[in-house]
Enzyme design. Structure first.
Site, PDB file in Angstrom:
ATOM      1  N   SER A 177      35.519  13.850 -25.085  1.00  0.00           N
ATOM      2  CA  SER A 177      34.138  13.378 -25.102  1.00  0.00           C
ATOM      3  C   SER A 177      33.204  14.274 -24.303  1.00  0.00           C
ATOM      4  O   SER A 177      32.044  14.476 -24.677  1.00  0.00           O
ATOM      5  CB  SER A 177      34.061  11.945 -24.579  1.00  0.00           C
ATOM      6  OG  SER A 177      34.795  11.072 -25.402  1.00  0.00           O
ATOM      7  N   HIS A 229      31.081  12.443 -19.668  1.00  0.00           N
ATOM      8  CA  HIS A 229      30.015  12.587 -20.660  1.00  0.00           C
ATOM      9  C   HIS A 229      28.806  13.296 -20.059  1.00  0.00           C
ATOM     10  O   HIS A 229      28.258  14.237 -20.639  1.00  0.00           O
ATOM     11  CB  HIS A 229      29.577  11.208 -21.169  1.00  0.00           C
ATOM     12  CG  HIS A 229      30.647  10.462 -21.882  1.00  0.00           C
ATOM     13  ND1 HIS A 229      30.500   9.139 -22.274  1.00  0.00           N
ATOM     14  CD2 HIS A 229      31.890  10.831 -22.279  1.00  0.00           C
ATOM     15  CE1 HIS A 229      31.608   8.742 -22.881  1.00  0.00           C
ATOM     16  NE2 HIS A 229      32.465   9.745 -22.894  1.00  0.00           N
TER      17      HIS A 229
END
Length: 322
Positions: A177, A229
């Protein structure tokens, strides 16, 4: 993870018959994407290896009936109470390279900062990330080539791992991610630095910002490493200014100038400024982050509210899970 649909590019104030416009289009379509498919295959292959090593039926002899999809043999999944994402045990992920602060700092296993981005917690996790990678990465590789997209992907994953290690020190982290958010960040900075060659600029910017905000908002749910992230997004955002700037002055406007003058006017001043500032911030950020990490510092001590960026406690869930 949702992906964006940027508005089509076109040279500003150029007609459809402008030869320089056709030259730009041809240049954008010359890259044949192969690196992103390779990354997908690598991630899927790594997941199969992890499941092979996990071997739920053999390692859960006392509770064999709880392994999910036992018809898969040693590739069957851990009991859902252990892993609801249909994947391996946390101990298997730790063994094969999951990001874990104590092992990185105390045992000097810095390679985990890279290995963790090739691991996934389960089939659901893997499929979501790989679909996002295909939809985002293929288009970017077609436009900018494998070298720049590969650098952005890997360095963004690395940057996400550093920030995650600084803030999350009591659990493990895996997944691509951070690298995927790096591609989103690069798309945003590419839009900014190449602003003048976009049509429908406001719509493209608003669409991309909404997508980024939604994805980051999802990261405040428990068990989601939003620091990876954020770290990946910031790294990709800065790399976009460094690697994805496009010429802003078309050849047609300067066709009467000498070749040397044409080449000097390909980029605007603000692009050079963004390039330099981003490169400095990128180097400084990596240096400070790595020094803090290997000195064993906890970034939460320097930012007492930052934990809300990764998980917001509500009546429905707590934020102390792994």
């Amino acid at each position: 993870m949702p992906v964006d649909d940027l508005e089509s590019r076109g040279a500003k104030n150029r007609g459809h018959n402008d030869p320089s416009s056709h030259a730009v289009e041809e240049r954008e379509t010359q890259w044949v994407p192969w690196l992103i498919p390779v990354f997908v295959v690598a991630n899927v292959s790594m997941f199969l290896l992890v499941m092979y090593v996990n071997n739920c039926p053999k390692k859960n002899l006392g509770t064999e009936g709880k392994c999910v999809a036992r018809f898969l043999g040693r590739f069957s999944f851990q009991p859902l109470k252990d892993n609801p994402l249909f994947g391996p045990s946390s101990s298997t992920l730790q063994k094969l390279g999951a990001l874990e602060w104590t092992k990185v700092v105390d045992k000097h296993q810095g390679w985990r900062l890279i290995s963790c981005i090739w691991l996934h917690a389960g089939v659901i996790h893997l499929v979501a990330n790989m679909l996002s990678l295909v939809f985002i990465g293929i288009r970017l590789e077609q436009q900018f080539g494998f070298a720049r997209i590969g650098i952005i992907y890997l360095l963004s994953g690395f940057g996400g791992s550093i920030l995650s290690s600084l803030f999350i020190q009591k659990s493990i982290s895996v997944g691509a991610s951070g690298a995927l958010f790096g591609l989103l960040g690069a798309m945003l900075s590419e839009l900014i630095t190449n602003w003048t060659i976009y049509t429908n600029k406001a719509a493209a910017l608003l669409t991309l910002l909404v997508i980024v905000v939604i994805n980051l908002a999802v990261g405040i749910l428990p068990h989601v490493d939003n620091f990876a992230h954020i770290g990946g997004f910031l790294t990709g955002f800065l790399l976009g200014f460094v690697l994805m700037a496009r010429p802003q002055y078309g050849w047609i406007e300067h066709r009467n100038l000498p070749a040397d003058s044409q080449s000097k006017k390909k980029y605007k001043t603000y692009q050079y400024v963004l390039w330099l500032v981003s490169l400095i911030l990128l180097i400084a950020g990596f240096a400070v982050g790595l020094v803090m990490l290997f000195r064993g510092e906890n970034a939460n001590d320097h930012c007492h509210w930052c934990h809300y960026l990764s998980c917001v406690r509500t009546s429905k869930w707590k934020c102390d899970g792994t």
